[in-house]
Design a protein around this motif. Structure first.
Motif, mmCIF file in Angstrom:
data_model
loop_
_atom_site.group_PDB
_atom_site.id
_atom_site.type_symbol
_atom_site.label_atom_id
_atom_site.label_comp_id
_atom_site.label_asym_id
_atom_site.label_seq_id
_atom_site.Cartn_x
_atom_site.Cartn_y
_atom_site.Cartn_z
ATOM 1 N N ARG A 84 19.569 -15.750 31.886
ATOM 2 C CA ARG A 84 18.594 -15.962 30.806
ATOM 3 C C ARG A 84 17.301 -16.478 31.445
ATOM 4 N N GLY A 85 16.212 -15.759 31.247
ATOM 5 C CA GLY A 85 14.907 -16.167 31.778
ATOM 6 C C GLY A 85 14.031 -16.664 30.644
ATOM 7 N N ILE A 86 13.580 -17.919 30.742
ATOM 8 C CA ILE A 86 12.807 -18.538 29.656
ATOM 9 C C ILE A 86 11.462 -18.983 30.235
ATOM 10 N N LYS A 87 10.374 -18.444 29.694
ATOM 11 C CA LYS A 87 9.048 -18.842 30.194
ATOM 12 C C LYS A 87 8.137 -19.134 29.004
ATOM 13 N N PRO A 88 7.096 -19.938 29.216
ATOM 14 C CA PRO A 88 6.117 -20.159 28.149
ATOM 15 C C PRO A 88 5.465 -18.821 27.758
ATOM 16 N N PRO A 89 4.998 -18.696 26.514
ATOM 17 C CA PRO A 89 4.472 -17.402 26.050
ATOM 18 C C PRO A 89 3.406 -16.815 26.986
ATOM 19 N N ALA A 90 2.519 -17.641 27.540
ATOM 20 C CA ALA A 90 1.432 -17.096 28.376
ATOM 21 C C ALA A 90 1.961 -16.324 29.582
ATOM 22 N N ALA A 91 3.140 -16.694 30.048
ATOM 23 C CA ALA A 91 3.702 -16.004 31.224
ATOM 24 C C ALA A 91 4.140 -14.578 30.893
ATOM 25 N N TRP A 92 4.282 -14.282 29.584
ATOM 26 C CA TRP A 92 4.713 -12.928 29.175
ATOM 27 C C TRP A 92 3.525 -12.065 28.756
ATOM 28 N N ALA A 93 2.308 -12.595 28.877
ATOM 29 C CA ALA A 93 1.115 -11.817 28.496
ATOM 30 C C ALA A 93 1.043 -10.562 29.356
ATOM 31 N N GLY A 94 0.627 -9.466 28.741
ATOM 32 C CA GLY A 94 0.472 -8.218 29.481
ATOM 33 C C GLY A 94 1.784 -7.507 29.746
ATOM 34 N N THR A 95 2.855 -7.912 29.056
ATOM 35 C CA THR A 95 4.160 -7.265 29.239
ATOM 36 C C THR A 95 4.615 -6.688 27.891
ATOM 37 N N PRO A 96 5.697 -5.889 27.877
ATOM 38 C CA PRO A 96 6.182 -5.343 26.600
ATOM 39 C C PRO A 96 6.602 -6.436 25.606
ATOM 40 N N ALA A 97 6.734 -7.685 26.048
ATOM 41 C CA ALA A 97 7.067 -8.778 25.117
ATOM 42 C C ALA A 97 6.014 -8.869 24.012
ATOM 43 N N GLU A 98 4.791 -8.461 24.343
ATOM 44 C CA GLU A 98 3.697 -8.556 23.361
ATOM 45 C C GLU A 98 3.964 -7.707 22.125
ATOM 46 N N ARG A 99 4.762 -6.639 22.311
ATOM 47 C CA ARG A 99 5.038 -5.758 21.165
ATOM 48 C C ARG A 99 6.095 -6.361 20.249
ATOM 49 N N ALA A 100 6.896 -7.287 20.775
ATOM 50 C CA ALA A 100 8.001 -7.855 19.985
ATOM 51 C C ALA A 100 7.646 -9.212 19.388
ATOM 52 N N VAL A 101 6.699 -9.918 20.025
ATOM 53 C CA VAL A 101 6.422 -11.308 19.630
ATOM 54 C C VAL A 101 4.912 -11.523 19.631
ATOM 55 N N ASP A 102 4.418 -12.319 18.685
ATOM 56 C CA ASP A 102 3.007 -12.713 18.730
ATOM 57 C C ASP A 102 2.906 -13.924 19.666
ATOM 58 N N LEU A 103 2.627 -13.650 20.917
ATOM 59 C CA LEU A 103 2.729 -14.699 21.947
ATOM 60 C C LEU A 103 1.772 -15.866 21.708
ATOM 61 N N GLU A 104 0.651 -15.576 21.036
ATOM 62 C CA GLU A 104 -0.326 -16.662 20.829
ATOM 63 C C GLU A 104 0.042 -17.568 19.668
ATOM 64 N N ARG A 105 0.929 -17.074 18.783
ATOM 65 C CA ARG A 105 1.207 -17.860 17.569
ATOM 66 C C ARG A 105 2.604 -18.426 17.481
ATOM 67 N N ILE A 106 3.529 -17.969 18.291
ATOM 68 C CA ILE A 106 4.916 -18.445 18.086
ATOM 69 C C ILE A 106 4.998 -19.952 18.325
ATOM 70 N N ARG A 107 5.828 -20.576 17.532
ATOM 71 C CA ARG A 107 6.013 -22.034 17.637
ATOM 72 C C ARG A 107 7.430 -22.387 18.110
ATOM 73 N N THR A 108 8.315 -21.391 18.037
ATOM 74 C CA THR A 108 9.703 -21.635 18.471
ATOM 75 C C THR A 108 10.099 -20.562 19.486
ATOM 76 N N ALA A 109 11.255 -20.773 20.108
ATOM 77 C CA ALA A 109 11.721 -19.831 21.126
ATOM 78 C C ALA A 109 12.085 -18.488 20.499
ATOM 79 N N HIS A 110 11.659 -17.389 21.134
ATOM 80 C CA HIS A 110 11.988 -16.039 20.663
ATOM 81 C C HIS A 110 12.637 -15.238 21.786
ATOM 82 N N VAL A 111 13.841 -14.714 21.498
ATOM 83 C CA VAL A 111 14.473 -13.775 22.427
ATOM 84 C C VAL A 111 13.843 -12.409 22.156
ATOM 85 N N PHE A 112 13.197 -11.813 23.143
ATOM 86 C CA PHE A 112 12.579 -10.499 22.909
ATOM 87 C C PHE A 112 13.235 -9.392 23.713
ATOM 88 N N PHE A 113 14.177 -9.748 24.588
ATOM 89 C CA PHE A 113 14.852 -8.705 25.372
ATOM 90 C C PHE A 113 16.296 -9.096 25.633
#
Ligand SMILES: NC(=O)C1=CN([C@@H]2O[C@H](COP(=O)(O)OP(=O)(O)OC[C@H]3O[C@@H](n4cnc5c(N)ncnc54)[C@H](O)[C@@H]3O)[C@@H](O)[C@H]2O)C=CC1
Ligand SMILES: O=C([O-])CC(=O)C(=O)O
Length: 273
Positions: A151-180
């Protein structure tokens, strides 16, 4: 020692800051392979900030242009650089530390690297990178029936520019989101700058298609967190590492640089540990 570096970004430059003290003497030569557009800025930066690192420097745009024969080359540039530069070096008998381990998720690249290393009688060295415990996993694998879940857990900014952006609003999430959730092969291919450790666990353990991966964006993450568990008939263990991100790249944990430094120390010094 003549050291070659492919890439001159966050890992390479942080490594060069650490090298003089870690080795206690300058390198005989440092050869850097950079992108053509970066060659001049890299030369200037080496002269300005890293003159104590080596007695001689060269900056080239292709690994076959390196002057002389490096004792060791470290790839720290990205998946594309592995396929462009590493097979030729291995075929020429030069040992290479590949940091962008996820490049081996492509079966053609994995096969080509192994064939090149055999042909050149060279070693393809895969460092632990941002994780630890790979030694035990690799040892247990030989006995068979090893299971790995990562399980890889990083702050939202570390996922910027990746397909995570299509699953999660990285700038607005307040809780942990599993996107993959998927295999290490899928994770390493889709997240080439974030999921190399999943590839390392797969290669040390049950393989790319049998290693389970979950990726999480978490605003409360205390850093770049890597958790994994290993189950095997001989031993079972769980690991959790809270890594500090690098100053120069939030995606990359700073311990990755120290893992590369360890490979160089083990190569240059009398003791391997
Ligand atoms: N095994 C592990 O645990 C980890 C592996 N990595 C891998 O290391 C790579 C580098 O990380 P950072 O230094 O933080 O990234 P970075 O983006 O700061 O630096 C990469 C540098 O390589 C250069 N580059 C790209 N392609 C090149 C090529 N074909 N030839 C020469 N230079 C090239 C880029 O221009 C950039 O300057 C990541 O992309 C990732 O694949 C990163 C973190 C952990
Ligand atoms: O540095 C890290 O935390 C891990 C990483 O980016 C990767 O595995 O590619």
């Amino acid at each position: 020692m003549h050291l070659g570096l492919i890439g001159f970004g966050n890992i390479a430059t942080t490594l060069l800051e650490l090298l003089p003290e870690a080795l206690g003497r300058p390198l005989e030569r440092l050869s850097v392979v950079s992108m053509p557009a970066d060659a001049e800025p890299v030369r200037s930066r080496l002269a300005r900030d890293f003159s104590a690192v080596a007695r001689a420097f060269s900056v080239v745009c292709s690994s076959d242009q390196m002057e002389g024969r490096p004792d060791l080359v470290v790839e720290c540039a990205g998946h594309g650089a592995v396929s462009s530069h590493v097979p030729g070096l291995l075929r020429a008998g030069i040992d290479v530390v590949v940091v962008s381990v996820g490049a081996l998720a492509e079966p053609r690249i994995e096969a080509e690297l192994k064939e090149a290393a055999r042909a050149g009688n060279a070693r393809l060295i895969l460092p632990a990178g941002a994780i630890g415990g790979v030694d035990l996993l690799s040892a247990l694998k030989v006995a068979g029936d090893v299971k790995v879940s990562y399980r890889g857990i990083k702050p939202p900014a570390a996922w910027a520019g990746t397909p995570a952006e299509r699953a999660v609003d990285l700038e607005r999430i307040r809780t942990a989101h599993v996107f993959f959730s998927g295999t290490a092969r899928e994770a390493a291919s889709a997240y080439p700058r974030n999921a190399n450790v999943a590839a390392t666990l797969a290669l040390a353990g049950p393989g790319f298609d049998a290693t389970e991966v979950t990726l999480v964006a978490d605003p409360s993450a205390p850093g770049n967190v890597h958790e994994y568990s290993v189950a095997s008939p001989l031993a079972s263990y769980a690991v959790r590492i809270e890594n500090r991100p690098s100053a120069g790249n939030a995606k990359t944990s700073v311990s990755t640089v120290y893992s590369v430094l360890r490979e160089i120390r083990n190569r240059a010094g009398p003791l391997v540990i």
